[in-house]
Design an enzyme around this catalytic site. Structure first.
Site, PDB file in Angstrom:
ATOM      1  N   GLU A 135      -7.592   5.581  15.211  1.00 11.05           N
ATOM      2  CA  GLU A 135      -7.787   6.577  14.159  1.00 11.05           C
ATOM      3  C   GLU A 135      -8.787   7.631  14.637  1.00 11.05           C
ATOM      4  O   GLU A 135      -9.866   7.289  15.121  1.00 11.05           O
ATOM      5  CB  GLU A 135      -8.298   5.909  12.877  1.00 11.05           C
ATOM      6  CG  GLU A 135      -7.381   4.809  12.354  1.00 11.05           C
ATOM      7  CD  GLU A 135      -5.982   5.309  12.054  1.00 11.05           C
ATOM      8  OE1 GLU A 135      -5.856   6.338  11.359  1.00 11.05           O
ATOM      9  OE2 GLU A 135      -5.014   4.684  12.521  1.00 11.05           O
TER      10      GLU A 135
ATOM     11  N   THR B  40       3.217  -0.352  15.910  1.00 14.18           N
ATOM     12  CA  THR B  40       3.846   0.008  17.181  1.00 14.18           C
ATOM     13  C   THR B  40       3.171  -0.694  18.351  1.00 14.18           C
ATOM     14  O   THR B  40       3.838  -1.258  19.224  1.00 14.18           O
ATOM     15  CB  THR B  40       3.776   1.531  17.388  1.00 14.18           C
ATOM     16  OG1 THR B  40       4.429   2.178  16.297  1.00 14.18           O
ATOM     17  CG2 THR B  40       4.466   1.926  18.686  1.00 14.18           C
TER      18      THR B  40
ATOM     19  N   SER C  96       0.827  -1.209   0.000  1.00 13.37           N
ATOM     20  CA  SER C  96       0.000   0.000   0.000  1.00 13.37           C
ATOM     21  C   SER C  96       0.858   1.255   0.000  1.00 13.37           C
ATOM     22  O   SER C  96       1.950   1.285   0.573  1.00 13.37           O
ATOM     23  CB  SER C  96      -0.925   0.011   1.225  1.00 13.37           C
ATOM     24  OG  SER C  96      -0.170   0.132   2.411  1.00 13.37           O
TER      25      SER C  96
ATOM     26  N   ASP D 259     -18.714 -12.791  21.597  1.00  9.36           N
ATOM     27  CA  ASP D 259     -19.815 -12.954  22.550  1.00  9.36           C
ATOM     28  C   ASP D 259     -21.001 -12.042  22.264  1.00  9.36           C
ATOM     29  O   ASP D 259     -21.984 -12.041  23.014  1.00  9.36           O
ATOM     30  CB  ASP D 259     -19.331 -12.739  23.984  1.00  9.36           C
ATOM     31  CG  ASP D 259     -18.799 -11.322  24.229  1.00  9.36           C
ATOM     32  OD1 ASP D 259     -18.682 -10.550  23.246  1.00  9.36           O
ATOM     33  OD2 ASP D 259     -18.473 -10.996  25.384  1.00  9.36           O
TER      34      ASP D 259
ATOM     35  N   ASP E 182      -2.590  -1.798  14.088  1.00  5.17           N
ATOM     36  CA  ASP E 182      -4.033  -1.746  14.321  1.00  5.17           C
ATOM     37  C   ASP E 182      -4.735  -0.851  13.303  1.00  5.17           C
ATOM     38  O   ASP E 182      -5.873  -1.120  12.923  1.00  5.17           O
ATOM     39  CB  ASP E 182      -4.320  -1.243  15.735  1.00  5.17           C
ATOM     40  CG  ASP E 182      -3.859  -2.227  16.805  1.00  5.17           C
ATOM     41  OD1 ASP E 182      -4.130  -3.432  16.652  1.00  5.17           O
ATOM     42  OD2 ASP E 182      -3.220  -1.795  17.780  1.00  5.17           O
ATOM     43  N   GLY E 183      -4.050   0.199  12.839  1.00  5.39           N
ATOM     44  CA  GLY E 183      -4.641   1.076  11.833  1.00  5.39           C
ATOM     45  C   GLY E 183      -4.866   0.367  10.513  1.00  5.39           C
ATOM     46  O   GLY E 183      -5.910   0.530   9.870  1.00  5.39           O
TER      47      GLY E 183
END
Length: 309
Positions: free
Chosen positions: A273, A95, A39, A217, A66-67
């Site tokens: 974000e 990170t 990307s 859950d 995570d982003g």
């Protein structure tokens, strides 16, 4: 054994990582088909996911933090419902890697790529926030303001835990946000310092915000820290550690949906974000996507059944 076809969607910042290149070559030599896409900007993820579905790729591996994982989930949820069966795995290269860490996914490149090829996928929940989605956690108020406005050094400092967070909140003269929060249990009106809406157990670079959260859950785990004075700090710290459902300042509970309504924009981030907003509805989408996880992943309902919790 049939050949395995996966596609690695790699964050461009990690494209020069020699270990990734060597691991991909080694797995190809074992007979696995591994495509790689790199990307350049966030808009690439939607195109990559759309192309993977069109090319009948059964499983994509998100190489990033995570982003990047958040981008992939949002890209997948923009596809027609029948295409949500595309399986997602993660190669944690960010990170924090909060989602992967909580799930017990290793940051060792070779073994994690092997999991991405051979591991089982499980249906997991995600959370819709108005027209966006997140897989890990949303943080509002002081925590989101820190994420958006402070340098990396201070964010690392915050990782020290609740003592640092509470101390800095007062030292920086933080002013709570006044608004309303509504769930199926009722409406709360008052001042909020920090709010965390969690699908998984940890966020903010290793802070265990919802240790009892499970990703299949059908529930989100909520932590709310109300306004407090300097004299209340000992009680606040005790309540943060206790994770009690009944407290004076720090509340923990579960719900299927939650709505926030604030007169001014509330600092908010979804999987790290920024999405500042006045109003937002959060809703769990049960078992919305297929995610590749290690055996005995501690974030699944079956893990609590095996341990007798």
């Amino acid at each position: 054994m049939p050949l395995t076809h996966i596609r690695l969607l790699l964050n461009g910042k990690k494209a020069t990582n020699v270990d990734i290149r060597q691991s991909v070559i080694a797995l190809r030599e074992q007979g696995h088909t591994i495509d790689v896409r790199v990307s350049w900007e966030s808009a690439d993820m939607l195109r990559f996911i759309t192309e993977a579905i069109a090319d009948n790729v059964g499983r994509v591996v998100i190489g990033g933090g995570d982003g990047s994982l958040n981008e992939a989930v949002n890209a997948l949820m923009q596809q027609p419902q029948q295409d949500h069966k595309l399986e997602i795995a993660v190669l944690p290269l960010g990170t924090a890697n909060d989602f992967a860490t909580a799930c017990g996914i290793s940051n060792i490149i070779q073994s994690t790529l092997e999991l991405a090829i051979h591991g089982d996928s499980y249906p997991i929940d995600i959370i819709r926030a108005n027209n966006n989605y997140f897989i890990n956690a949303a943080v509002a108020g002081f925590g989101a303001q820190v994420t958006a406005e402070t340098p990396t050094e201070l964010k690392d400092f915050l990782g020290g835990g609740a003592y640092t967070l509470v101390g800095l909140a007062k030292a920086l003269g933080f002013k709570p946000y006044q608004g309303s929060i509504t769930t199926d249990k009722g409406t709360f009106n008052g001042d909020i310092v920090v709010g965390a809406i969690c699908n998984n157990k940890q966020a903010g670079g290793g802070q265990m915000l919802a240790p009892n959260a499970l990703i299949d859950d059908g529930l989100m785990d909520i932590t709310l820290l109300k306004s407090f004075s300097t004299f209340d700090i000992p009680v606040v710290l005790d309540e943060i550690q206790a994770m009690s459902h009944e407290a004076k300042f720090c509340y923990h509970f579960q719900t299927r949906w939650l709505e926030i309504d604030f007169p001014i924009k509330l600092p908010l981030n979804l999987d790290g974000e920024p999405y500042p907003t006045k109003k937002m509805r959060f809703e769990v989408l049960p078992k919305a996507i297929q995610f590749v996880l290690p055996p005995n992943c501690p974030c699944l309902v079956q893990s609590t059944q095996k341990s007798g919790i």
